[in-house]
Design a protein around this motif. Sequence first.
Motif, short mmCIF file in Angstrom:
data_model
loop_
_atom_site.label_atom_id
_atom_site.label_comp_id
_atom_site.label_asym_id
_atom_site.label_seq_id
_atom_site.Cartn_x
_atom_site.Cartn_y
_atom_site.Cartn_z
N SER A 89 -10.00 -2.14 14.32
CA SER A 89 -9.44 -0.98 13.62
C SER A 89 -8.36 -0.30 14.45
N LEU A 92 -5.19 -2.44 14.36
CA LEU A 92 -4.52 -2.30 13.07
C LEU A 92 -3.85 -0.94 12.94
N SER A 93 -4.55 0.10 13.37
CA SER A 93 -3.99 1.45 13.24
C SER A 93 -2.76 1.61 14.12
N ILE A 96 0.11 -0.79 12.26
CA ILE A 96 0.44 -0.33 10.91
C ILE A 96 0.82 1.14 10.92
N GLY A 97 0.14 1.95 11.76
CA GLY A 97 0.48 3.37 11.84
C GLY A 97 1.91 3.58 12.31
N ILE A 114 -2.22 2.39 1.66
CA ILE A 114 -3.21 2.83 2.64
C ILE A 114 -3.90 4.11 2.17
N SER A 118 -7.90 4.14 1.48
CA SER A 118 -8.77 4.99 2.30
C SER A 118 -9.72 5.82 1.46
N ALA A 149 -10.55 1.79 9.65
CA ALA A 149 -9.13 1.49 9.85
C ALA A 149 -8.19 2.35 8.99
N PRO A 150 -8.44 2.51 7.68
CA PRO A 150 -7.48 3.28 6.87
C PRO A 150 -7.26 4.71 7.37
N ILE A 153 -5.33 4.60 10.63
CA ILE A 153 -3.92 4.29 10.37
C ILE A 153 -3.18 5.54 9.92
N ARG A 154 -3.77 6.29 9.01
CA ARG A 154 -3.12 7.50 8.52
C ARG A 154 -2.96 8.53 9.64
N ALA A 157 -0.09 7.29 11.88
CA ALA A 157 1.19 7.44 11.18
C ALA A 157 1.63 8.90 11.18
#
Length: 273
Positions: A89, A92-93, A96-97, A114, A118, A149-150, A153-154, A157
């Motif tokens: 996670s 990925l974060s 992707i973030g 995303i 989430s 992970a979602p 990621i947020r 970001a």
Amino acid sequence: MRLMNRKPSRTTALFLGLLPFALLAIVYVLASVARLADNPADKLLPSVSTMAEAFRIMAFEEDVRSGDLLLWLDTAASLWRLGLGLAISATLSLFIGIFIGFLPYGRAFLAPFISAFSLIPPITVLPILFIVLGLGEASKIGLIVVGTAPLMIRSLAQTVLSIPREEMVKAQTLGASSWQILLRVVLPQIWPALITAIRMGLIPAWIFLISAEAIASTEGLGYRIFLVRRYLAMDVIVPYVAWITLIAYLTDRLLALLSRRAFRWAHLQGDAL
């Protein structure tokens, strides 16, 4: 001096921090003594000595059937799943973030997906994971990833988006390319946020891990709790819950310490919680 400006000493802060734990322990002991006085065979609130003996057996006596020390077997299995799931996670974060927060095209492409993903209750995905990935380790680790992970990621970001625009403009004025800005401006500022995201992911990660282990597993802390519940073995369940809480707390404190030591500049306004 206003109350909001008064800070406790280190000794007072330690006392206040331990006080809720002590009060909870006192309430439990009093309730247990009262129930056992009425019914010595009561299993709902076992005595501290009974739980200590059960914990000792789980930790230091080999299981008759397998020959394993069950507490350590369960702990190792759960920590391996939790660690691998959070590592995936976090990776990925990070990628992707940054992709979403740094590149407008990336934000337009992935941010809506995303955000929507989430909002899916991860536990509802568990049957799908079991069907697709089977009942082995992949489905349990997959649930942790889907559940953490979602949001991580947020969070990453948003951290990238929060970097002052002036820093980007100054870097471009000095002739920095997008890749140089990413490496020298963005990356150094998001490492503390990544650790914070991992800390925030610990809570749902444990929830999804215990849920997955309870449904399909042959070892693990969650598996053991749901195995002995059919016997109303609260003398095992309560110490296991306390053990999980201790592990989660120590993990969170170690991550906070790592963040303070490695990124002191990020904590100039105050220590991490």
